[in-house]
Design an enzyme around this catalytic site. Structure first.
Site, PDB file in Angstrom:
ATOM      1  N   GLU A   1       6.414 -22.023   8.254  1.00  0.00           N
ATOM      2  CA  GLU A   1       6.701 -21.231   9.443  1.00  0.00           C
ATOM      3  C   GLU A   1       7.834 -21.824  10.268  1.00  0.00           C
ATOM      4  OE1 GLU A   1       3.213 -20.430  11.729  1.00  0.00           O
ATOM      5  OE2 GLU A   1       1.973 -19.996   9.969  1.00  0.00           O
TER       6      GLU A   1
ATOM      7  N   GLU B   1       0.813  -1.217   0.000  1.00  0.00           N
ATOM      8  CA  GLU B   1       0.000   0.000   0.000  1.00  0.00           C
ATOM      9  C   GLU B   1       0.847   1.268   0.000  1.00  0.00           C
ATOM     10  OE1 GLU B   1      -3.100   0.556  -0.405  1.00  0.00           O
ATOM     11  OE2 GLU B   1      -3.962  -1.450  -0.240  1.00  0.00           O
TER      12      GLU B   1
END
Length: 304
Positions: A119, A88
């Site tokens: 992970e 963004e």
């Protein structure tokens, strides 16, 4: 002989939320009210971490000012929140996409589908960070609600070894991630309504923190004038009209004058703003912005 509690059970975010113990027996309205009440506590948890957030803002602004990067790293929900904030920045502040980056365990495909096994891959964390070649000019911010995700922990350790400034963002104090980084932002939101689901309060807290860090750092760099996103790039009709409106509000120019200035600037909103506010030509506005490294308010003062 008493059994020693597991590390998982010692985490604040993994503790039982007694208010939600009979969640599956509640009505839809009761569930919504409970989640809403828990969400209302998130802002207070973030408030307690404001001094550390401010320290992060200063470090990120300083890094970007000297041509460095902000690199987020996370897994699962944390990685997706990091990606959202990073992608963004260019449309909001017209920054180079390389300035704010993200690393997510499992790579880009993990944005659209779960990749939990990634992970635990410490080696992948080290390798992904090494590919970015972090230096003393960069800030690397690792996000993990638990504070112990192996991928993120390894990435932060590698970044610190290479001289980068490192920050941990977690919901549990005294975690391995906090110890690995130079300092930590800890948002202690407590147990989730849905036990262990860190996409809820923990995710909300970390989205709030990243909003603060990126927005405030860009503001400190002068990419904001007042509270207007004056670096916006008018790449479609909506953004074109937004840029014109920003120019009108910032300078008091008429719609016609703002439209004309934007066109004369080559559709560069900050250039148009300096032209209007300082009453100078496009080359003069561009020169002022170059000398101030894009700091709009300083450029206006310099150009007058």
């Amino acid at each position: 002989m008493k059994r020693k509690p597991s590390t998982l059970h010692q985490l604040h975010t993994e503790q039982p939320n007694h208010a939600a113990g009979d969640l599956d027996r509640k009505s839809s309205l009761d569930i919504a009210q409970l989640i809403n009440a828990e969400d209302a506590t998130v802002a207070l948890a973030v408030t307690r971490a404001l001094p550390q957030i401010a320290r992060a803002i200063d470090q990120v602004a300083a890094a970007l000012r000297r041509g460095g990067r902000l690199i987020y790293v996370g897994a699962g929900t944390s990685g997706r929140i990091a990606a959202l904030d990073a992608v963004e920045c260019p449309p909001t502040f017209n920054t180079d996409p390389r300035s704010v980056q993200f690393i997510i365990a499992g790579g880009a495909k993990a944005l659209a589908s779960a990749s939990e096994i990634s992970e635990d891959d410490s080696q992948a964390g080290r390798e992904e960070m090494s590919r970015r070649k972090p230096t003393k000019n960069d800030v690397v911010l690792g996000i993990a609600s638990s504070g112990r995700t192996p991928f993120t922990l390894a990435a932060i350790e590698r970044a610190r070894q290479r001289g980068a400034h490192t920050i941990a963002l977690t919901c549990n104090p005294n975690s391995p991630l906090e110890r690995a980084a130079h300092f930590a932002i800890v948002t202690q939101v407590g147990p989730e309504v849905l036990a262990g689901s860190s996409r809820m309060k923990a995710g909300t807290a970390h989205k709030m923190v990243l909003n603060m860090i990126s927005t405030a750092a860009m503001t400190r760099l002068g990419y904001v004038y007042g509270n207007l996103m004056v670096n916006v790039a008018p790449k479609n009709e909506k953004l074109l009209q937004r840029a014109i409106s920003i120019l009108e509000r910032a300078t008091g120019a008429t719609h016609a004058s703002a439209t004309e200035a934007l066109k004369a600037s080559g559709n560069k909103t900050p250039v148009a703003l300096v032209m209007l506010a300082a009453q100078v030509t496009r080359p003069q506005a561009q020169a002022a912005l170059k000398r101030t490294k894009g700091h709009v308010r300083q450029a206006i003062t310099l150009a007058k």
